[in-house]
Design an enzyme around this catalytic site. Structure first.
Site, PDB file in Angstrom:
ATOM      1  CG  ASN A 158      -0.361   0.061   2.510  1.00 38.71           C
ATOM      2  OD1 ASN A 158       0.793  -0.355   2.679  1.00 38.71           O
ATOM      3  ND2 ASN A 158      -1.074   0.574   3.489  1.00 38.71           N
ATOM      4  CD  GLU A 256       2.425   0.349  11.010  1.00 37.16           C
ATOM      5  OE1 GLU A 256       1.371   0.218  11.673  1.00 37.16           O
ATOM      6  OE2 GLU A 256       2.440   0.630   9.821  1.00 37.16           O
ATOM      7  CD  GLU A 470       8.088   1.011  10.283  1.00 40.03           C
ATOM      8  OE1 GLU A 470       7.032   0.858   9.657  1.00 40.03           O
ATOM      9  OE2 GLU A 470       9.194   0.568   9.927  1.00 40.03           O
TER      10      GLU A 470
HETATM   11  C1  UN1 Z   1       0.072   3.292   6.125  1.00 41.74           C
HETATM   12  O1  UN1 Z   1      -1.070   3.615   6.399  1.00 41.74           O
HETATM   13  O2  UN1 Z   1       0.359   2.131   5.827  1.00 41.74           O
HETATM   14  O3  UN1 Z   1      -0.006   8.874   7.603  1.00 41.74           O
HETATM   15  C2  UN1 Z   1       1.163   4.297   6.115  1.00 41.74           C
HETATM   16  C3  UN1 Z   1      -0.181   8.334   6.529  1.00 41.74           C
HETATM   17  C4  UN1 Z   1       1.001   8.072   5.622  1.00 41.74           C
HETATM   18  C5  UN1 Z   1       1.605   6.750   5.947  1.00 41.74           C
HETATM   19  C6  UN1 Z   1       0.597   5.665   6.028  1.00 41.74           C
HETATM   20  N1  UN1 Z   1       1.961   9.116   5.752  1.00 41.74           N
HETATM   21  O4  UN1 Z   1      -1.293   7.981   6.169  1.00 41.74           O
END
Ligand code: UN1
Length: 505
Positions: A158, A256, A470
């Site tokens: 994603n 995560e 992270e």
């Molecule tokens: C994710 O949802 O897998 O804050 C990462 C956000 C992005 C990163 C999302 N900067 O939605």
């Protein structure tokens, strides 16, 4: 929009500084989810033997990379930032073709990697350790960071450039080498990301790429005793499986995982602002973010107004191929994802939630060739329903009415996940109360659940993660070990906890 379908290229693994075929000779295809007749490329369906060759290379490269001064390692990452900038549009367009997010968001994904590259490069001149006073004279006490060794990087589709960058760039600056197994839905941009790191000047073996399945590449990576840490982003199911095995192997694992993020809209909120946020949070990336807004918890006094405005705005969203800049919502990543999302629509209906908008797989005209699902809004949802508890990972959101602020907090906290929660209110006291009471790794006030920046820690509590974060300075914590060092320059034996204390003289 006309599309020229070129003959798809076959790509290779990257091991020890060279592009190499899999020993299996097998490949798999990556498809465009906006038109599944289009093959984006063919990639090695690798075996455990390929994976071993990559770990061998990472193992050989580690001693010299570890000895390379961190500022010198960081220079290469900074160069990668500049190459990413120059190839941003190309990467973004390939990302749209490979996983469907709309072009603006794909550019944002690459930008997040650029930001991370610049930030990680700065860490090359920090990698802060600690010095503390010794209790003894002529003795020096400090703790320094050392790299772990080989990091196994397992990433989802994603955020196919941003997420690998969160893991790989800090790990590299900290002196680790890498074996990277990207998601099988997005091998092209993963390949290009590795190409860019290579072009920036990484020595052979420092970053290795092996594409293929979780069972043939992912699990052998987890099992290899030379791999000191696994960093994984994915579903809670996958994360738990990997974490369980790493637990037995006493291997560091940073996870995560899933989310069931919520926006709370209080009766004093700016409703139009909350509608803007809910729309972006729910349907951005077709709801396929771990941070996606899949619950909207609304005070009953503003429930009607909010729901009406939200549905109106959702109706106006344009669905289609994300390469067209007029499109708001692209396809979901694959046919199986489409089916799984749609199954939740049926589950919601059967549970008695009220379908306010959407609910269908789209098959009109060109859309039939892709994996398109209508943005879908359920109203009158109860907090205990499956659509309000389980991660859907698609453009489906649930509005849950509540009586007051306390109930909003209780409902927001009432899932097994804890990634991102948000509160819309104009009352500063309530805002701070929400910051204190919401159980999640990320809290937003008057903003949706998405929009994290790389300079703060990213991750969640409960089933979302295992205590690591992270990004931000915490990224370095994931990929370094502490080494505490005592230097005694007294020339005689000094005994801590003993020599300074009465009765022991
Ligand atoms: C994710 O949802 O897998 O804050 C990462 C956000 C992005 C990163 C999302 N900067 O939605």
């Amino acid at each position: 929009m006309t599309k020229t379908i070129e003959k798809a290229t076959t790509y290779h693994n990257y091991i020890d500084g060279k592009w190499v075929k899999s020993e299996t000779g097998r490949t798999f295809a990556s498809y465009n989810p906006a038109n599944t007749e289009e093959v984006v490329g063919y990639f090695p369906l690798s075996s455990e033997k390929d994976l071993k060759a990559a770990v061998d290379a990472a193992h050989r490269a580690f001693p010299a990379w570890k000895k390379t001064p961190a500022p010198e390692r960081a220079e290469i990452i900074l160069k990668a930032a500049h190459i990413l900038e120059s190839r941003k549009e190309e990467l973004a367009r390939n990302m749209v073709r490979e996983m469907g997010k709309v072009i603006k968001e794909a550019r944002g994904d690459v930008q997040e990697a650029i930001d991370m590259a610049k930030y990680a490069a700065g860490e090359g001149r920090r990698l802060l350790g600690m010095t503390v006073p010794s209790e003894l004279r002529n003795k020096f006490a400090m703790a320094i960071r050392v790299p772990i060794g080989i990091i196994g990087v397992i990433t989802p589709w994603n955020f196919p450039v941003a997420i690998p960058s969160w893991k790989m760039l800090p790990a590299l600056v900290a002196g680790n080498t890498i074996v990277f197994k990207p998601a099988s839905d997005t091998p092209l941009v993963a390949t290009q990301f590795v190409e860019i790191l290579n072009e920036a000047g990484l020595p052979p073996g420092v970053v290795n790429l092996v594409t293929g399945s979780g069972s043939e590449v992912g699990m052998p990576l987890v099992e290899d005793p030379r791999v000191g840490c696994i960093s994984v982003t994915g579903s809670s199911f996958t994360g738990r499986k990997i974490a369980g095995r790493c637990g037995e192997l006493m291997k560091r694992i940073t996870c995560e995982l899933g989310g069931k993020n919520a926006i709370c809209v209080m009766e004093d909120a700016d409703i139009d602002l909350a509608v803007d946020g809910a729309l972006w949070g729910s349907f951005g990336t077709a709801g396929q973010r771990c941070t996606a807004t899949s619950r909207i918890i609304v005070h009953k006094k503003v429930y009607e107004e909010f729901s009406k405005k939200f549905v109106e705005r959702a109706k106006a969203l344009k669905i289609g191929d994300g390469l067209d800049p007029k499109i708001d919502v692209g396809p979901v990543v694959s046919k199986s994802q489409l089916e799984s999302v749609h199954e939740y629509v049926e589950i919601g209906k059967n549970e008695g939630a009220k379908l306010l908008f959407g609910g269908n797989i789209l098959t009109e005209g060109d859309l039939a060739k892709g994996c398109f699902h209508e943005p879908t809004i359920f109203g009158d949802v109860k907090a205990s329903m499956r659509i309000a508890q389980e991660e859907i990972f698609g453009p489906v959101t649930a509005i849950i009415p509540v009586a007051d602020f306390d109930e909003a907090i209780e409902v927001a906290n009432g899932t097994e996940y804890g990634l991102s929660l948000s509160m819309y209110t104009k009352d500063v006291n309530r805002a701070f109360q929400a910051i204190e009471e919401l159980e999640s790794g990320i809290v937003y006030i008057n903003a949706p659940t998405i929009g994290a920046e790389i300079q703060l820690p990213f991750g969640g509590v409960k089933q979302t993660g295992n205590g690591h974060r992270e990004a931000g300075t915490t990224a370095i914590d994931q990929f370094t070990e502490w080494k505490s060092v005592y230097v005694d320059y007294s020339g005689s034996l000094q005994r801590a906890q003993i020599d300074n204390y009465e009765g022991n003289q």
